[in-house]
Design an enzyme around this catalytic site. Structure first.
Site, mmCIF file in Angstrom:
data_model
loop_
_atom_site.group_PDB
_atom_site.id
_atom_site.type_symbol
_atom_site.label_atom_id
_atom_site.label_comp_id
_atom_site.label_asym_id
_atom_site.label_seq_id
_atom_site.Cartn_x
_atom_site.Cartn_y
_atom_site.Cartn_z
ATOM 1 N N LYS A 77 0.786 -1.251 0.018
ATOM 2 C CA LYS A 77 0.051 -0.057 -0.112
ATOM 3 C C LYS A 77 0.916 1.281 -0.127
ATOM 4 C CE LYS A 77 -4.280 1.830 0.183
ATOM 5 N NZ LYS A 77 -5.052 1.794 -0.926
ATOM 6 N N ASP A 97 -5.519 -3.381 -2.133
ATOM 7 C CA ASP A 97 -7.041 -3.567 -2.363
ATOM 8 C C ASP A 97 -7.212 -3.788 -3.935
ATOM 9 O OD1 ASP A 97 -5.622 -0.983 -2.515
ATOM 10 O OD2 ASP A 97 -7.529 0.090 -2.729
#
Length: 332
Positions: free
Chosen positions: A171, A204
């Site tokens: 991330k 994600d």
């Protein structure tokens, strides 16, 4: 040659799946000298801890353990036996294969990927505190050493197992220091392995792609928290946690275990699926250098599940834990 292995039955349904795995290992003919040790909630009353010193000493002596699932209290009490073992023995690499088997009810086919999860750092390092009565704080810890060794492990694993691609999961668009360092190191190490295709994905987006195109992925290398989540997602893609083994590999030992929980609600009912424990035992044999025996177990599992005659309830059958294990032994 005899191998000495610590055997930890665990909590809940753990003793049932570990007993099944033990029988399958013994049926391969590999000489294993088991040293049984205990860990889990039942040990707290006797020892004041779910992880007795005797168990740690046994693993330190043998260097290898086959372990059942252990209940982790939610919110209070001892943090986690699994986390304590990973820290004690520096088991920095958590390897979790996720593979579809013909005969398993699943929305997908032809999935054969491996999650390589960093096992000792990140938010799981347990550095947290109450700032005040209304605010809690947790530290996300990454070190260069931790990033380098897990990423290098993933690439070495890919080379050793004949895999083609490594994907770094991160991330870094938000966590620019921690995940940013992880990604930078992955890109640098990838240059040392020109034979392995490398790419990266924000976590994600990775989750979305895995449920759309899981067959596109091979080896995923992840920080601790993302690896925990993504590996359970991948287990769901191939039929559930009951089919998913794991290996915890480190500097001072190796522990093999199914990734599912202890399932106390069905303990003693002899209906839990032992496949994950049996495949974990197969990973253990491969680690010990008994590749032929390890492969024979996986082939036997694939055959029994593919035939569809003797399956546990979660796979659509009526067989008991022990009946399924006996079918694997017969297939061997």
């Amino acid at each position: 040659m005899a191998y000495h292995v610590t055997l930890i039955p665990g909590d809940g349904s753990g003793p049932e799946v570990i007993a099944a795995a033990r029988k399958v290992v013994e049926a391969t003919g590999v000489d294993i000298q088991w040293e049984e040790a205990q860990a889990g909630a039942a040990m707290i009353e006797k020892y004041g801890t779910p992880l007795p010193d005797e168990t740690i000493a046994s693993i330190r002596k043998t260097g290898v353990a086959l372990k059942g699932p252990i209940t982790t209290p939610v919110g209070t009490g001892f943090r986690s036996v699994n986390v304590a073992l990973r820290k004690t023995f520096d088991l920095y690499a958590n390897v979790r294969p996720a593979k579809t088997y013909p005969g398993v009810i699943s929305k997908f086919e032809n999935i054969d990927l491996v999650i390589v999860r960093e096992n000792t750092e990140d938010l799981y390092a347990g550095i947290e505190r109450m700032v005040d009565e209304n605010t809690a704080e947790s530290i996300k810890l990454f070190t260069r050493k931790g990033c380098e060794r897990i990423i290098r492990y993933a690439f070495d694993y890919a080379v050793r197992e004949g895999r083609k691609k490594v994907t770094a999961v991160h991330k870094a668009n938000i966590m620019k220091c921690t995940d940013g360092m992880f990604l930078d190191i992955a890109r640098e190490i990838a240059k040392e392995y020109p034979q392995i295709q490398f790419n990266d994905s924000i976590v994600d987006a990775m989750c979305m792609r895995l449920v759309m195109y899981p067959e596109d992925y091979d080896v995923l290398v992840c920080p601790n928290l993302y690896g925990d989540i993504v590996s359970d997602l991948c287990a769901g893609l191939v039929g559930g946690l009951g089919l998913t083994p794991s290996a915890n590999i480190g500097v001072n030992g190796a522990i093999f275990e199914p990734i599912h929980g202890s399932a106390p609600d069905i303990a003693g009912q002899h209906k839990i699926n032992p496949t994950a424990a049996i495949l974990s035992a197969s990973l253990m044999l491969a680690h010990l250098g008994e590749g032929k025996a390890a492969a024979s177990i996986e082939k036997a599992v694939e055959r029994v599940i593919g035939e569809g005659k003797i399956l546990t309830q979660d796979m659509g059958g009526t067989a008991s834990t022990e009946e399924f294990a006996e079918a694997i032994i017969t297939a061997l």
